[in-house]
Design an enzyme around this catalytic site. Structure first.
Site, PDB file in Angstrom:
ATOM      1  N   ASP A 168     -24.520 -86.778 -57.985  1.00  0.00           N
ATOM      2  CA  ASP A 168     -23.794 -86.112 -59.059  1.00  0.00           C
ATOM      3  C   ASP A 168     -23.567 -84.719 -58.498  1.00  0.00           C
ATOM      4  OD1 ASP A 168     -23.198 -84.401 -61.268  1.00  0.00           O
ATOM      5  OD2 ASP A 168     -23.701 -86.096 -62.540  1.00  0.00           O
ATOM      6  N   HIS A 169     -22.350 -84.419 -58.093  1.00  0.00           N
ATOM      7  CA  HIS A 169     -22.196 -83.203 -57.287  1.00  0.00           C
ATOM      8  C   HIS A 169     -22.534 -81.940 -58.072  1.00  0.00           C
ATOM      9  CE1 HIS A 169     -18.078 -82.874 -59.000  1.00  0.00           C
ATOM     10  NE2 HIS A 169     -18.165 -81.604 -58.697  1.00  0.00           N
ATOM     11  N   HIS A 231     -21.920 -85.527 -65.162  1.00  0.00           N
ATOM     12  CA  HIS A 231     -22.130 -84.089 -64.977  1.00  0.00           C
ATOM     13  C   HIS A 231     -22.717 -83.414 -66.222  1.00  0.00           C
ATOM     14  CE1 HIS A 231     -19.860 -84.968 -61.512  1.00  0.00           C
ATOM     15  NE2 HIS A 231     -18.649 -84.801 -62.009  1.00  0.00           N
TER      16      HIS A 231
HETATM   17  C1  BG6 Z   1     -15.267 -85.146 -60.800  1.00  0.00           C
HETATM   18  C2  BG6 Z   1     -14.316 -85.759 -61.797  1.00  0.00           C
HETATM   19  O1  BG6 Z   1     -16.497 -85.827 -60.808  1.00  0.00           O
HETATM   20  O2  BG6 Z   1     -15.514 -83.788 -61.158  1.00  0.00           O
HETATM   21  C3  BG6 Z   1     -13.037 -84.971 -61.853  1.00  0.00           C
HETATM   22  O3  BG6 Z   1     -14.050 -87.093 -61.417  1.00  0.00           O
HETATM   23  C4  BG6 Z   1     -13.311 -83.507 -62.102  1.00  0.00           C
HETATM   24  O4  BG6 Z   1     -12.161 -85.487 -62.866  1.00  0.00           O
HETATM   25  C5  BG6 Z   1     -14.350 -82.970 -61.139  1.00  0.00           C
HETATM   26  O5  BG6 Z   1     -12.083 -82.801 -61.948  1.00  0.00           O
HETATM   27  C6  BG6 Z   1     -14.781 -81.565 -61.524  1.00  0.00           C
HETATM   28  O6  BG6 Z   1     -15.614 -81.031 -60.535  1.00  0.00           O
HETATM   29  P1  BG6 Z   1     -15.729 -79.451 -60.333  1.00  0.00           P
HETATM   30  O7  BG6 Z   1     -16.804 -79.290 -59.312  1.00  0.00           O
HETATM   31  O8  BG6 Z   1     -14.389 -78.968 -59.883  1.00  0.00           O
HETATM   32  O9  BG6 Z   1     -16.091 -78.877 -61.675  1.00  0.00           O
END
Ligand code: BG6
Length: 486
Positions: A168-169, A231
């Site tokens: 989960d980045h 997230h």
């Molecule tokens: C991804 C989603 O996991 O996270 C995207 O699939 C989203 O839809 C993105 O835009 C958002 O990541 P960050 O790091 O830009 O907030």
């Protein structure tokens, strides 16, 4: 010599995130000396063509950060290799196994999740799922609990849970880890971190981007499954969990899963009171006219591009403290933040009848566009006014060093941390199987309640903060979303 294998090595995730992350790690001397990196994909490219493609992607990203260094690139390039193969076919994986050898590999599946089950089965047959191997899975793993289990059964047939790293980045973001440091590296917050002192919590992930070309994926998932299941629930867990006994992967994840288990299910009867679905219409975002979601999609759609939800955590610490979450595409701003709203002082000595200038304390954990943690406290406005004048001040808790502000270091890509941890076998910042299951369970209940109560997405103009109903969700309880006024 250990290897990192990127399945889908020529794809969007690899080129936009993974390879630039590896470049930055190389630049900072953080990659293991003997690491080799193998891109694998179907396309019949030569190694040279692949390296040229990687260079283009990495250079553009590094230059944007003023961090392009030819020597660092050369070092990275010398580690790179490419194999054209069909990852779902065990025979086709044999040359990869030969290249990896007996040292084992960390394999990152940066491909469509619909291929995960077949790929891991082929990996096992090709000898790429031995005790020294690790598997990294990008989200989404499944679209609901059932489909998650189908994939995960195949995964657990090939790998032990300790070898599996579900990304989960958001957990790789610096401020998210800083939240752990703030809560458990200080004595002053934890005694306040409960329903005696905290009024409510807000989690906002606002994006200005639309869905655009991603609609074939997005239309099937929507904001609930794309952002909230993972997230946002991860952020909620880190705010709400009990102190783990240490930073060991299982200690942390045991606490997170307890939070997920304590989430009150959303019922059909309640769903319209505690959730809001929205879908963007045409509008203006960052000064530019943009199309409606259905125009991008090319046909009518029932998919939500916005979701707001009130979550209640039924345990002693959080009883009576609502957690309000909202996320959406084509909103007014790109802003990701967690707001801890404290209760008012029990009795104000400053006002005359009303609450005067008093604002309640607020801790804002900002993840995007800036990374910062700040606390709003009340302060006397300097001067000789007869009636003491108060003013809120916002103190940054992130980069102040001995009263001076230190320049923050380069903002890292979340995958830098996660790639290093996966290669080192540290799964603290990854999602365990039972966590993912519990998150799907709660999200499935919301989706079923929407279907059962026929809740359709409400329209909102692109460039706003979503449907008015999202404001009502809070105002009905006498609260309001944080407007960044500091
Ligand atoms: C991804 C989603 O996991 O996270 C995207 O699939 C989203 O839809 C993105 O835009 C958002 O990541 P960050 O790091 O830009 O907030």
């Amino acid at each position: 010599m250990a290897a990192l294998v990127i399945f889908g090595g020529g794809g969007d995730l690899a080129m936009r995130m993974l390879l630039p992350s590896l470049y930055f790690l190389e630049h900072d001397g953080l990659l293991p000396d003997d690491l080799k990196i193998i891109g694998a994909a179907r396309s019949d490219d030569s190694r040279d063509a692949y390296v040229a493609k990687v260079r283009q992607a990495v250079q553009a990203r590094a230059q944007a950060d003023n961090a392009w260094d030819e020597a660092a690139w050369e070092r990275l390039a010398s580690r790179l290799d490419y194999l054209a193969l069909d990852a779902t076919d065990a025979d086709s994986l044999k040359p990869l196994k030969d290249r990896v050898g007996e040292a084992g590999a960390t394999s990152f599946l940066a491909v469509s999740p619909s291929l995960y089950a077949r790929i891991v089965t082929a990996m096992k047959a090709a000898g790429l799922a031995g005790p020294k191997d690790r598997l990294v899975l990008e989200k989404p793993v499944g679209r609901d609990l059932d489909s998650f289990r189908v994939i995960d059964d195949a995964v657990s047939h090939a790998f032990d849970e300790r070898q599996v790293f579900r990304i989960d980045h958001y957990l790789g973001k610096e401020t998210v880890q800083n939240l752990i440091a703030l809560r458990f590296g200080n004595t002053i917050f934890e005694p306040l971190w409960n329903n005696l002192t905290i009024d409510h919590v807000q989690i906002t992930v606002g994006e200005t981007v639309g869905v655009g070309d991603r609609w074939p994926y997005y239309d099937e998932y929507g904001a609930l499954r794309d952002m909230l299941q993972n997230h946002m629930l991860q952020l909620l867990c880190l705010v709400a969990m009990e102190p783990p006994s240490d930073l060991d992967p299982d200690s942390v994840r045991n606490e997170k899963v307890k939070v997920l288990r304590s989430l009150r299910p959303v019922t059909h009867e309640e769903v319209e009171r505690v959730t809001v679905r929205g879908q963007y219409q045409a509008g203006v975002v960052e000064g530019r006219e943009v199309d409606a979601y259905e125009t991008e999609r090319g046909q009518a759609s029932d998919t939500e591009t916005f979701v707001a939800i009130r979550a209640d955590i039924d345990n002693w610490r959080w009883a009576g403290v609502p957690f309000f979450m909202r996320t959406g595409k084509r909103l007014a701003e790109k802003r990701t933040e967690i707001v801890i709203q404290f209760k008012p002082v029990p009795h104000s000595i400053f006002d005359r009848g009303d609450r005067g200038d008093l604002q309640d304390n607020r801790l804002i954990i900002e993840l995007q566009p800036e990374e910062d943690i700040s606390l709003t406290v009340m302060n006397k406005r300097p001067g000789l006014d007869q009636r003491m004048q108060l003013q809120p001040i916002r103190m940054s808790l992130s980069w102040g060093v001995d009263g001076k502000t230190a320049a923050p270091p380069r903002r890292r890509i979340a995958y830098e941390r996660l790639l290093l941890d996966a290669m080192a076998g540290d799964s603290t910042l990854f999602v365990r199987r039972d966590e993912a299951e519990q998150a799907w369970k709660w999200v499935d209940e919301v989706a079923e309640a929407w279907a059962g109560a026929h809740v359709r997405p409400l329209p909102y103009a692109a460039g706003t903060w979503g449907p008015d109903a999202a404001d009502l969700l809070l105002s009905r309880t006498g609260r309001a979303w944080n407007a960044d006024d500091a």
